[in-house]
Design a protein around this motif. Sequence first.
Motif, PDB file in Angstrom:
ATOM      1  N   PHE A 288      15.318  -1.339  -1.080  1.00  0.00           N
ATOM      2  CA  PHE A 288      16.663  -0.891  -1.417  1.00  0.00           C
ATOM      3  C   PHE A 288      17.199  -0.045  -0.264  1.00  0.00           C
ATOM      4  CE2 PHE A 288      14.814  -1.789  -5.522  1.00  0.00           C
ATOM      5  CZ  PHE A 288      15.848  -2.460  -6.176  1.00  0.00           C
ATOM      6  N   ASP A 289      18.346  -0.449   0.236  1.00  0.00           N
ATOM      7  CA  ASP A 289      19.032   0.307   1.282  1.00  0.00           C
ATOM      8  C   ASP A 289      20.226   1.005   0.639  1.00  0.00           C
ATOM      9  OD1 ASP A 289      17.877  -0.642   4.118  1.00  0.00           O
ATOM     10  OD2 ASP A 289      17.840  -2.315   2.698  1.00  0.00           O
ATOM     11  N   VAL A 290      20.237   2.326   0.703  1.00  0.00           N
ATOM     12  CA  VAL A 290      21.246   3.116   0.011  1.00  0.00           C
ATOM     13  C   VAL A 290      22.229   3.687   1.025  1.00  0.00           C
ATOM     14  CG1 VAL A 290      21.674   4.998  -1.603  1.00  0.00           C
ATOM     15  CG2 VAL A 290      19.516   3.721  -1.722  1.00  0.00           C
ATOM     16  N   LEU A 291      23.495   3.292   0.913  1.00  0.00           N
ATOM     17  CA  LEU A 291      24.559   3.839   1.766  1.00  0.00           C
ATOM     18  C   LEU A 291      25.223   4.975   1.005  1.00  0.00           C
ATOM     19  CD1 LEU A 291      24.016   0.973   2.919  1.00  0.00           C
ATOM     20  CD2 LEU A 291      26.408   0.920   3.613  1.00  0.00           C
ATOM     21  N   THR A 292      25.116   6.176   1.547  1.00  0.00           N
ATOM     22  CA  THR A 292      25.571   7.346   0.807  1.00  0.00           C
ATOM     23  C   THR A 292      26.029   8.454   1.744  1.00  0.00           C
ATOM     24  OG1 THR A 292      24.834   9.123  -0.706  1.00  0.00           O
ATOM     25  CG2 THR A 292      23.155   8.110   0.685  1.00  0.00           C
ATOM     26  N   LEU A 293      26.934   9.272   1.261  1.00  0.00           N
ATOM     27  CA  LEU A 293      27.340  10.473   1.986  1.00  0.00           C
ATOM     28  C   LEU A 293      26.367  11.621   1.751  1.00  0.00           C
ATOM     29  CD1 LEU A 293      31.201  10.467   1.355  1.00  0.00           C
ATOM     30  CD2 LEU A 293      30.025  10.026   3.513  1.00  0.00           C
ATOM     31  N   PHE A 294      25.505  11.493   0.728  1.00  0.00           N
ATOM     32  CA  PHE A 294      24.621  12.596   0.350  1.00  0.00           C
ATOM     33  C   PHE A 294      23.184  12.118   0.186  1.00  0.00           C
ATOM     34  CE2 PHE A 294      28.881  13.633  -1.269  1.00  0.00           C
ATOM     35  CZ  PHE A 294      29.107  14.832  -0.598  1.00  0.00           C
ATOM     36  N   PRO A 295      22.518  11.761   1.282  1.00  0.00           N
ATOM     37  CA  PRO A 295      21.129  11.299   1.183  1.00  0.00           C
ATOM     38  C   PRO A 295      20.188  12.358   0.630  1.00  0.00           C
ATOM     39  CG  PRO A 295      21.759  11.686   3.475  1.00  0.00           C
ATOM     40  CD  PRO A 295      23.016  11.754   2.669  1.00  0.00           C
ATOM     41  N   GLU A 296      20.568  13.631   0.775  1.00  0.00           N
ATOM     42  CA  GLU A 296      19.691  14.705   0.295  1.00  0.00           C
ATOM     43  C   GLU A 296      19.532  14.693  -1.223  1.00  0.00           C
ATOM     44  OE1 GLU A 296      23.816  16.551   1.089  1.00  0.00           O
ATOM     45  OE2 GLU A 296      22.492  15.043   1.977  1.00  0.00           O
ATOM     46  N   LEU A 297      20.438  14.020  -1.936  1.00  0.00           N
ATOM     47  CA  LEU A 297      20.301  13.923  -3.390  1.00  0.00           C
ATOM     48  C   LEU A 297      19.109  13.061  -3.790  1.00  0.00           C
ATOM     49  CD1 LEU A 297      24.019  13.434  -4.529  1.00  0.00           C
ATOM     50  CD2 LEU A 297      22.632  15.500  -4.710  1.00  0.00           C
ATOM     51  N   PHE A 298      18.683  12.167  -2.909  1.00  0.00           N
ATOM     52  CA  PHE A 298      17.615  11.222  -3.245  1.00  0.00           C
ATOM     53  C   PHE A 298      16.221  11.765  -2.958  1.00  0.00           C
ATOM     54  CE2 PHE A 298      21.405   8.729  -2.914  1.00  0.00           C
ATOM     55  CZ  PHE A 298      21.248   7.696  -3.814  1.00  0.00           C
ATOM     56  N   ASP A 299      16.106  12.675  -2.023  1.00  0.00           N
ATOM     57  CA  ASP A 299      14.787  13.117  -1.577  1.00  0.00           C
ATOM     58  C   ASP A 299      13.926  13.689  -2.705  1.00  0.00           C
ATOM     59  OD1 ASP A 299      12.850  13.654   0.583  1.00  0.00           O
ATOM     60  OD2 ASP A 299      13.259  15.735   0.079  1.00  0.00           O
ATOM     61  N   PRO A 300      14.423  14.616  -3.528  1.00  0.00           N
ATOM     62  CA  PRO A 300      13.565  15.127  -4.613  1.00  0.00           C
ATOM     63  C   PRO A 300      13.143  14.031  -5.585  1.00  0.00           C
ATOM     64  CG  PRO A 300      15.482  16.532  -4.291  1.00  0.00           C
ATOM     65  CD  PRO A 300      15.730  15.292  -3.510  1.00  0.00           C
ATOM     66  N   PHE A 301      14.044  13.130  -5.890  1.00  0.00           N
ATOM     67  CA  PHE A 301      13.743  12.049  -6.830  1.00  0.00           C
ATOM     68  C   PHE A 301      12.607  11.167  -6.314  1.00  0.00           C
ATOM     69  CE2 PHE A 301      14.502   7.507  -7.581  1.00  0.00           C
ATOM     70  CZ  PHE A 301      14.345   7.447  -8.954  1.00  0.00           C
ATOM     71  N   LEU A 302      12.572  10.927  -5.014  1.00  0.00           N
ATOM     72  CA  LEU A 302      11.565  10.032  -4.444  1.00  0.00           C
ATOM     73  C   LEU A 302      10.193  10.686  -4.342  1.00  0.00           C
ATOM     74  CD1 LEU A 302      13.721   8.503  -1.556  1.00  0.00           C
ATOM     75  CD2 LEU A 302      13.204   7.475  -3.772  1.00  0.00           C
ATOM     76  N   ARG A 303      10.101  11.990  -4.591  1.00  0.00           N
ATOM     77  CA  ARG A 303       8.832  12.709  -4.408  1.00  0.00           C
ATOM     78  C   ARG A 303       8.212  13.233  -5.693  1.00  0.00           C
ATOM     79  NH1 ARG A 303       9.285  17.172  -2.141  1.00  0.00           N
ATOM     80  NH2 ARG A 303      11.529  17.417  -1.867  1.00  0.00           N
ATOM     81  N   VAL A 304       8.801  12.940  -6.864  1.00  0.00           N
ATOM     82  CA  VAL A 304       8.272  13.479  -8.116  1.00  0.00           C
ATOM     83  C   VAL A 304       8.143  12.373  -9.158  1.00  0.00           C
ATOM     84  CG1 VAL A 304       9.290  15.756  -7.700  1.00  0.00           C
ATOM     85  CG2 VAL A 304      10.564  14.063  -9.025  1.00  0.00           C
TER      86      VAL A 304
ATOM     87  N   VAL B 266       6.113   9.797 -12.090  1.00  0.00           N
ATOM     88  CA  VAL B 266       5.170   8.684 -12.023  1.00  0.00           C
ATOM     89  C   VAL B 266       5.616   7.613 -11.038  1.00  0.00           C
ATOM     90  CG1 VAL B 266       6.246   7.393 -13.920  1.00  0.00           C
ATOM     91  CG2 VAL B 266       3.793   7.129 -13.481  1.00  0.00           C
ATOM     92  N   THR B 267       6.925   7.519 -10.791  1.00  0.00           N
ATOM     93  CA  THR B 267       7.421   6.478  -9.887  1.00  0.00           C
ATOM     94  C   THR B 267       7.208   6.816  -8.416  1.00  0.00           C
ATOM     95  OG1 THR B 267       9.623   7.472 -10.006  1.00  0.00           O
ATOM     96  CG2 THR B 267       9.162   5.642 -11.516  1.00  0.00           C
ATOM     97  N   ARG B 268       6.846   8.048  -8.106  1.00  0.00           N
ATOM     98  CA  ARG B 268       6.744   8.446  -6.701  1.00  0.00           C
ATOM     99  C   ARG B 268       5.709   7.608  -5.958  1.00  0.00           C
ATOM    100  NH1 ARG B 268       3.275  11.786  -9.257  1.00  0.00           N
ATOM    101  NH2 ARG B 268       1.320  12.310  -8.192  1.00  0.00           N
ATOM    102  N   ARG B 269       4.652   7.165  -6.660  1.00  0.00           N
ATOM    103  CA  ARG B 269       3.618   6.374  -5.993  1.00  0.00           C
ATOM    104  C   ARG B 269       4.196   5.086  -5.422  1.00  0.00           C
ATOM    105  NH1 ARG B 269       0.797   7.835 -10.784  1.00  0.00           N
ATOM    106  NH2 ARG B 269       1.107   5.721 -11.608  1.00  0.00           N
ATOM    107  N   ALA B 270       5.137   4.499  -6.159  1.00  0.00           N
ATOM    108  CA  ALA B 270       5.754   3.254  -5.686  1.00  0.00           C
ATOM    109  C   ALA B 270       6.584   3.497  -4.436  1.00  0.00           C
ATOM    110  CB  ALA B 270       6.610   2.649  -6.788  1.00  0.00           C
ATOM    111  N   TYR B 271       7.234   4.653  -4.367  1.00  0.00           N
ATOM    112  CA  TYR B 271       8.051   4.971  -3.192  1.00  0.00           C
ATOM    113  C   TYR B 271       7.175   5.358  -2.001  1.00  0.00           C
ATOM    114  CZ  TYR B 271      11.505   5.193  -6.916  1.00  0.00           C
ATOM    115  OH  TYR B 271      12.288   4.897  -8.005  1.00  0.00           O
ATOM    116  N   GLU B 272       6.104   6.108  -2.269  1.00  0.00           N
ATOM    117  CA  GLU B 272       5.226   6.538  -1.178  1.00  0.00           C
ATOM    118  C   GLU B 272       4.495   5.351  -0.551  1.00  0.00           C
ATOM    119  OE1 GLU B 272       2.755   9.357  -3.133  1.00  0.00           O
ATOM    120  OE2 GLU B 272       4.205  11.003  -2.994  1.00  0.00           O
ATOM    121  N   SER B 273       4.093   4.395  -1.380  1.00  0.00           N
ATOM    122  CA  SER B 273       3.361   3.226  -0.887  1.00  0.00           C
ATOM    123  C   SER B 273       4.281   2.144  -0.342  1.00  0.00           C
ATOM    124  CB  SER B 273       2.510   2.648  -2.010  1.00  0.00           C
ATOM    125  OG  SER B 273       3.337   2.080  -3.021  1.00  0.00           O
TER     126      SER B 273
END
Length: 266
Positions: A3-19, A21-28
Amino acid sequence: MRFDVLTLFPELFDPFLRVGVTRRAYESKQVDVRLWPLRDFAEDNYRRVDDRPFGGGPGMVMLAGPLERALAAVKADRAITHPGAPAVIHFSPTGRRLDQALVRDLAQGEGAVLLCGRYEGIDQRVLDRHVTMEVSLGDFVLSGGELPALAMLDALTRLQEGVLNDAASHQQDSFSDGLLDCPHFSRPEVLETPEGPVPVPPVLLSGHHAEIARWRREQSLALTLRRRPDLIEAARREGRLDRKDEKFLASLTVPPAAKASPDGKV
């Protein structure tokens, strides 16, 4: 999936990607989420991405130029790992309502480009040229497309193999079979409250798996009839209700009260 996300506020996504049960899918990179800050594609010193609308009116409109350059860069980069034209999803009140059926369809694909608008919207020429699907969370207005994008990513990711600890977990969620999920209970067996003791339904402690399964099915039917009768009619049309289900529903002359499950799934 990518998924490629075009956004003015990428910082909104960072916490979500690191916490969670789904974080493992993003980290891997099982679900590969790449953030593209739109201001990086502005050409002036002020990194401007919006301007006043032609014809007048309140608010600002996201400019076509930065978006066109960003989309070109994304598509060129995706072509290396995901050949072919990607789906481009724009989040808008005019779009299709996001539901579990759409989530299941998208979860079987290779991902998409997620276009997160802001302000009064995006220059329509960009939408006409690139967008393949518009998606809405519901009949209300948000400040931008980031929250719908996050909701979609979470819903899609939890359906991927190995993401949840229990592979059968999402199969029992609300909407997995067209109905709302049943209530759930855990320890203690008796909850002491100022109003008196509140026990767990005895059938759940019986160890009789068939009776437990039937109780859960009937609770799901009753809750769905009370909260979302439209889902009952849809399940009936699709042949998802058997004779036992219909007999139970017929016995509910008045839809019974039911409490939402603690995990919020209903």
